[in-house]
Structure formats: C-alpha cells, structure tokens
Design an enzyme around this catalytic site. Sequence first.
Site, PDB file in Angstrom:
ATOM      1  N   PRO A  28      77.555   9.496  25.285  1.00 55.43           N
ATOM      2  CA  PRO A  28      77.011   8.413  26.118  1.00 55.43           C
ATOM      3  C   PRO A  28      76.433   7.290  25.260  1.00 55.43           C
ATOM      4  O   PRO A  28      75.928   7.550  24.162  1.00 55.43           O
ATOM      5  CB  PRO A  28      75.896   9.115  26.918  1.00 55.43           C
ATOM      6  CG  PRO A  28      75.583  10.368  26.187  1.00 55.43           C
ATOM      7  CD  PRO A  28      76.799  10.755  25.426  1.00 55.43           C
ATOM      8  N   ASP A  29      76.540   6.046  25.775  1.00 56.30           N
ATOM      9  CA  ASP A  29      75.860   4.973  25.032  1.00 56.30           C
ATOM     10  C   ASP A  29      74.401   4.985  25.481  1.00 56.30           C
ATOM     11  O   ASP A  29      73.927   5.978  26.058  1.00 56.30           O
ATOM     12  CB  ASP A  29      76.574   3.629  25.254  1.00 56.30           C
ATOM     13  CG  ASP A  29      76.450   3.120  26.700  1.00 56.30           C
ATOM     14  OD1 ASP A  29      77.159   2.160  27.051  1.00 56.30           O
ATOM     15  OD2 ASP A  29      75.660   3.707  27.465  1.00 56.30           O
ATOM     16  N   PHE A  30      73.681   3.925  25.214  1.00 53.66           N
ATOM     17  CA  PHE A  30      72.237   3.960  25.498  1.00 53.66           C
ATOM     18  C   PHE A  30      71.900   3.288  26.818  1.00 53.66           C
ATOM     19  O   PHE A  30      71.077   3.789  27.580  1.00 53.66           O
ATOM     20  CB  PHE A  30      71.466   3.269  24.355  1.00 53.66           C
ATOM     21  CG  PHE A  30      71.491   4.073  23.089  1.00 53.66           C
ATOM     22  CD1 PHE A  30      72.487   3.887  22.139  1.00 53.66           C
ATOM     23  CD2 PHE A  30      70.544   5.070  22.877  1.00 53.66           C
ATOM     24  CE1 PHE A  30      72.529   4.649  20.990  1.00 53.66           C
ATOM     25  CE2 PHE A  30      70.578   5.837  21.708  1.00 53.66           C
ATOM     26  CZ  PHE A  30      71.571   5.633  20.770  1.00 53.66           C
ATOM     27  N   ARG A  31      72.598   2.145  27.075  1.00 52.85           N
ATOM     28  CA  ARG A  31      72.064   1.293  28.149  1.00 52.85           C
ATOM     29  C   ARG A  31      73.013   1.115  29.346  1.00 52.85           C
ATOM     30  O   ARG A  31      72.657   0.407  30.276  1.00 52.85           O
ATOM     31  CB  ARG A  31      71.675  -0.083  27.565  1.00 52.85           C
ATOM     32  CG  ARG A  31      70.505   0.028  26.572  1.00 52.85           C
ATOM     33  CD  ARG A  31      70.189  -1.282  25.871  1.00 52.85           C
ATOM     34  NE  ARG A  31      69.032  -1.104  24.984  1.00 52.85           N
ATOM     35  CZ  ARG A  31      69.115  -0.618  23.747  1.00 52.85           C
ATOM     36  NH1 ARG A  31      70.312  -0.280  23.238  1.00 52.85           N
ATOM     37  NH2 ARG A  31      68.043  -0.445  23.001  1.00 52.85           N
ATOM     38  N   ASN A  40      75.574   3.359  15.167  1.00 56.58           N
ATOM     39  CA  ASN A  40      75.758   4.704  15.714  1.00 56.58           C
ATOM     40  C   ASN A  40      75.294   5.776  14.740  1.00 56.58           C
ATOM     41  O   ASN A  40      75.376   5.601  13.525  1.00 56.58           O
ATOM     42  CB  ASN A  40      77.229   4.918  16.085  1.00 56.58           C
ATOM     43  CG  ASN A  40      77.669   3.948  17.185  1.00 56.58           C
ATOM     44  OD1 ASN A  40      76.826   3.364  17.872  1.00 56.58           O
ATOM     45  ND2 ASN A  40      78.963   3.747  17.315  1.00 56.58           N
ATOM     46  N   ASP A  68      76.376   9.004  15.309  1.00 58.20           N
ATOM     47  CA  ASP A  68      77.247  10.162  15.557  1.00 58.20           C
ATOM     48  C   ASP A  68      78.130  10.505  14.356  1.00 58.20           C
ATOM     49  O   ASP A  68      78.817  11.528  14.363  1.00 58.20           O
ATOM     50  CB  ASP A  68      78.113   9.902  16.808  1.00 58.20           C
ATOM     51  CG  ASP A  68      78.859   8.562  16.737  1.00 58.20           C
ATOM     52  OD1 ASP A  68      78.874   7.838  17.749  1.00 58.20           O
ATOM     53  OD2 ASP A  68      79.408   8.237  15.662  1.00 58.20           O
ATOM     54  N   HIS A  98      71.318   2.384  11.520  1.00 60.36           N
ATOM     55  CA  HIS A  98      70.247   3.132  12.203  1.00 60.36           C
ATOM     56  C   HIS A  98      70.174   4.561  11.707  1.00 60.36           C
ATOM     57  O   HIS A  98      69.646   5.441  12.376  1.00 60.36           O
ATOM     58  CB  HIS A  98      70.455   3.077  13.722  1.00 60.36           C
ATOM     59  CG  HIS A  98      70.203   1.689  14.237  1.00 60.36           C
ATOM     60  ND1 HIS A  98      70.471   1.308  15.532  1.00 60.36           N
ATOM     61  CD2 HIS A  98      69.728   0.577  13.619  1.00 60.36           C
ATOM     62  CE1 HIS A  98      70.162   0.021  15.678  1.00 60.36           C
ATOM     63  NE2 HIS A  98      69.717  -0.443  14.530  1.00 60.36           N
TER      64      HIS A  98
END
Length: 257
Positions: free
Chosen positions: A13-16, A87, A89, A106
């Site tokens: 899933p993305d964040f927003r 990302n 991941d 990040h």
Amino acid sequence: MVGAGISTPSGIPDFRSPGSGLYSNLLQYNIPYPEAIFELEFFFHNPKPFFTLAKQLYPGNYRPNITHYFFRLLHDKGLLLRLYTQNIDGLERVSGIPVSKLVEAHGTFASATCTVCRRSFPEKDWWADVMMDRVPCCPVCAGIVKPDIVFFGEPLPERFLLHVLDFPMADLLLILGTSLEVEPFASLSEAVGASVPRLLINRDLVGTFAWRPRSRDVVQLGDVVHSVERLVELLGWTKELQDLVQRETRKLDGQDR
Ligand code: APR
C-alpha cells in the site's frame, strides 16, 4: 524520483491514497494518528506498531514490478544517472539496480542502529526478532535496535547530498508514483535546470506540476504500470523489458526454492 505509487502494483500500500493507503489503515496498530508510526517519540513510547509494519513490509514478501525493471533497463542502457526513492521496501535493489545508482532518501531496512550505543547491525542480525514479533535489542547495551528508516525529524542519509551534483547534471527528470508532499525530497523536483524536461507519471497531478508547471513538463496521469508500458512501447523497448523481467523473475524463483 519515485514514491510509494510505484510499489502499489507489487501489492504494497502507498501512504496517502484514500482508503487503500497505509495512513488509512493504521488504526489496527492502535496509534494516535497515522504519521506517529514514523515518529521517534511514539517509537520510544511503543515500538511495536512500527515493527509490526516492518514485518508486513518484509522485503522477501514482495517483488519488483515493471516500473522497477524499467529503471533497471535504463541503468543497463547507461541512461540512469541516479534513482532517488522515498520507498523503504527495497524493491529497487531487488530489481538489480546497483546501490551506487540508488539514493534511498527515507532509509532502508538493509541495516539498523542501536538507539542507545549507536552500534550498526546488518539485517541478518535482527530480522529474526521482527519476524517473531520481538522488538530487537542491542546485544551489547540492550537498547532498542531501530532499522535505518528515516523517521520524521531525523536527518536524511548522507547519500541524499548527491542531489547537489546529480540534479544540475540531469538532462531529463522522471517523477513516478509520489504525492510530492514530503520535504526535502519533494523540492528535488525543482532542482533540474529550467530547460530540462520533467515527466510526471502518477495517478494524480501533484507538486508544482499542478500549480507552477514548466513549459517542457509532460504529465501522464493514470496507472503507473500502464503508463510505463506505453512509454516503453514508444521507446521500442517492449521485448527487451519483457526479457529482462523474465530473467529476473526466474532468478527470484530460484532464490525462493
Ligand atoms: N499508479 C499511479 N499512481 C499511483 C499508483 C498507481 N498504481 N498507486 C499510487 N499512486 C499515486 C498516488 O495517487 C499518490 O499520488 O502515488 C502517490 C503516492 O503518494 P503517497 O502515498 O503520499 O506516497 P509517497 O509520495 O511515497 O510518500 C512520501 O511520505 O509518509 C511519508 O516517508 C513516507 O516516503 C513516504 C513519504
């Protein structure tokens, strides 16, 4: 420049994104508000929600998709100056892009640091704890060992400073799958020369593409996989990319056995 939107086709899933984004689904983690899962103060109060998320994101659980392999193909063709990713991941590494061509702005789960004595630990030393729902602790001082993911308010990795050299040199800027809402990463979109074309591939119109577009901006709104497939077709690279994906998929299947 890429964000969580290039990994949603891989099942992460993305964040927003409303409804499907991580920040809409963190209630299960019993946290006061979504972003708290990446805040140090909350982490020291209760590290378990973050490690529960880390376990869900475990690199072995997901595979790169055609978008990651498109960047790998750009690298193979000597056309990728650098891939700046937000990302965590690790799918850029899994797709075979060398770490020297990556800026994981990040952070990454590839290493971790004790929050007390600052010793560094490779992934193999603490993922077992995460997978068994244990909070990893430093074998020397018993402090909590935190993966090198950049939490809000923490400095970005030193490699992020490469942008000072890279962006002025770039002759094309590709921006895929990001809301461009988090600084200082988002401002990189303004760091290329005024005459450098910028291509945004994203579901939504975001950042300065929406309110201060440049004359040479190109915007392709829609699903990232379909858009990348169309771009690759226009480049005449469809067969090459398909062969690359097949080779890399066979490698990953072999590793899974
Ligand atoms: N195709 C095209 N666009 C997509 C797709 C898709 N399949 N899936 C998601 N998107 C778009 C969303 O519409 C959104 O514009 O990708 C963007 C993802 O934005 P965010 O969820 O905000 O993710 P990101 O930009 O990476 O977030 C940046 O915020 O919380 C911090 O540290 C976290 O690195 C993260 C940073």
